[in-house]
Scaffold this motif. Structure first.
Motif, PDB file in Angstrom:
ATOM      1  N   TYR A 240       3.903   0.516  -0.775  1.00  0.00           N
ATOM      2  CA  TYR A 240       3.161   0.166   0.443  1.00  0.00           C
ATOM      3  C   TYR A 240       1.655   0.187   0.191  1.00  0.00           C
ATOM      4  N   LYS A 243       0.337  -2.809  -1.789  1.00  0.00           N
ATOM      5  CA  LYS A 243       0.309  -4.078  -1.056  1.00  0.00           C
ATOM      6  C   LYS A 243      -0.702  -4.070   0.082  1.00  0.00           C
ATOM      7  N   GLU A 334       0.079 -12.404   4.336  1.00  0.00           N
ATOM      8  CA  GLU A 334       1.326 -12.318   3.565  1.00  0.00           C
ATOM      9  C   GLU A 334       1.425 -10.966   2.859  1.00  0.00           C
ATOM     10  N   ALA A 337       2.237  -8.375   5.467  1.00  0.00           N
ATOM     11  CA  ALA A 337       3.645  -8.435   5.851  1.00  0.00           C
ATOM     12  C   ALA A 337       4.530  -7.805   4.770  1.00  0.00           C
ATOM     13  N   ASP A 338       4.185  -8.032   3.509  1.00  0.00           N
ATOM     14  CA  ASP A 338       4.949  -7.429   2.413  1.00  0.00           C
ATOM     15  C   ASP A 338       4.823  -5.901   2.434  1.00  0.00           C
ATOM     16  N   ILE A 340       4.369  -4.052   5.112  1.00  0.00           N
ATOM     17  CA  ILE A 340       5.203  -3.577   6.220  1.00  0.00           C
ATOM     18  C   ILE A 340       6.675  -3.600   5.826  1.00  0.00           C
ATOM     19  N   ALA A 341       7.083  -4.649   5.125  1.00  0.00           N
ATOM     20  CA  ALA A 341       8.475  -4.745   4.682  1.00  0.00           C
ATOM     21  C   ALA A 341       8.838  -3.603   3.732  1.00  0.00           C
ATOM     22  N   ALA A 342       7.880  -3.171   2.945  1.00  0.00           N
ATOM     23  CA  ALA A 342       8.129  -2.079   1.992  1.00  0.00           C
ATOM     24  C   ALA A 342       8.443  -0.771   2.706  1.00  0.00           C
ATOM     25  N   ALA A 344      10.536  -0.301   5.040  1.00  0.00           N
ATOM     26  CA  ALA A 344      11.889  -0.309   5.622  1.00  0.00           C
ATOM     27  C   ALA A 344      12.678   0.978   5.371  1.00  0.00           C
ATOM     28  N   THR A 356       2.661   0.908   9.851  1.00  0.00           N
ATOM     29  CA  THR A 356       2.840  -0.499  10.222  1.00  0.00           C
ATOM     30  C   THR A 356       1.623  -1.009  10.976  1.00  0.00           C
TER      31      THR A 356
END
Length: 367
Positions: A240, A243, A334, A337-338, A340-342, A344, A356
């Protein structure tokens, strides 16, 4: 010279206080703190908010003690940027990550001080490299004391960070050393530029990852480690941080040409004037090379003499209106967003929500 683990400064400095318990001075700092707006959810939380504020106040107190020096010149130069302020984003990430475990551990605050000291040291060096006249609204150290003193001050602050991190153990020391290596390589690669066979945008992204994201990633990782979070969550914070750190710097690039001085703390076009490679300019060069006449026209302004304020303002305005600026925002979002996806694998809760929110705020620059 003292030799105990707790007081390992030379006579010129001061060790950590014996206790980090709340005391009147810490309480006063906590009361006066205002978290960056990207962390507003943390500030509003009745449990996490006071905990983060008090821990950040301890960080601020220890930070000022860590840079104190009995030599008047070293003391003045070391305090210069600390007293100019700053958002303390990296310490905040340490503290937030620590809440994935036990954030009350003494080592958490020490780790937060280490990352902020490291960040401060890089700013002294960066400002010399970039010939930057101002930082955080104040004249840069090299403008006040000259390049040599500014560089040595950065080195001194790095040394203080190294003393503190050595007390945290071998793993923390390795993380700090590898981060320091990446910081240096990032600056070196930015200075020499891309190889002939290397894509300039890819080269730039690798520079951003090393110069900016490496320390953000280390902040999240160290917080999780010293909070005692499980290994898998330590890895999440590392990914996180990497990124979101790239997203942060890419957004900063765009802000340089959007005129948001109040957000970035820099005058619009600072990077353009100093010839610092940024994503909008790199995309502009690519577009011009591909035959875009409008890009070529803007590039003429960007590559012209920008020493005068009028010429700089014209170049900034032209670049701001060109599609490459909007394209740069897309790239930054982008990366956000990556990031935030990390997140999960993190458990649902205020820490995940705050991380987030921070990633979202980075690319709206509400932070």
């Amino acid at each position: 010279m003292t030799t105990s683990a707790k007081h390992s400064w030379t006579h010129a400095g001061h060790g950590l206080p014996e206790s980090q318990d709340a005391n009147p001075s810490t309480m006063a700092i906590a009361t006066g703190l205002q978290l960056p707006s990207g962390f507003s959810a943390v500030a509003d939380d009745p449990e996490l908010g006071p905990s983060i504020a008090m821990s950040l106040a301890r960080v601020e107190k220890v930070l000022r003690e860590a840079i104190a020096n009995s030599d008047p010149l070293a003391d003045a130069t070391s305090r210069h940027l600390v007293e100019a302020g700053g958002k303390r984003i990296r310490p905040l990430l340490v503290l937030l990550a620590a809440h994935l475990g036990d954030a009350s551990r003494r080592e958490v605050v020490q780790a937060a001080v280490v990352v902020e000291l490291t960040h401060l040291a890089t700013l002294y060096h960066d400002d010399v490299m970039d010939s930057a006249p101002f930082r955080r609204g104040a004249p840069t150290a090299h403008e006040v004391w000259g390049n040599t003193v500014a560089i040595l001050t950065g080195d001194l602050i790095f040394a203080r960070a190294s003393i503190l991190v050595s007390e945290l153990g071998g793993r923390a020391l390795e993380i700090q050393a590898r981060t320091f290596e990446r910081l240096c390589l990032g600056q070196l690669h930015e200075t020499v530029g891309p190889r002939e066979d290397e894509d300039p945008v890819e080269h730039y992204l690798s520079v951003v990852a090393d110069k900016t994201a490496s320390l953000v990633a280390a902040s999240g990782q160290l917080g999780a480690i010293f909070g005692g979070a499980p290994e898998e969550l330590q890895d999440v914070m590392l990914e996180y941080g990497e990124k979101v750190g790239v997203a942060f710097q890419l957004a900063d690039d765009v802000i340089d040409v959007t005129g948001l001085k109040q957000v970035s703390g820099k005058s619009p076009g600072t990077d353009l004037r100093e010839g610092v490679p940024t994503l909008p300019v790199l995309l502009l060069r690519k577009a011009a090379a591909d035959g875009d006449a409008s890009a070529a026209a803007v590039l003429t302004l960007v590559d012209g003499d920008l020493s005068g304020d009028e010429a700089l303002a014209e170049a900034v305005a032209a670049l701001r209106e060109h599609p490459v600026t909007a394209e740069s925002w897309v790239v930054a979002r982008e990366w956000s967003a990556d990031a935030i996806a990390a997140l999960a694998p993190l458990p649902e809760g205020m820490v995940k929500a705050a991380l987030t929110s921070f990633a979202e705020a980075v690319v709206s620059r509400d932070v």
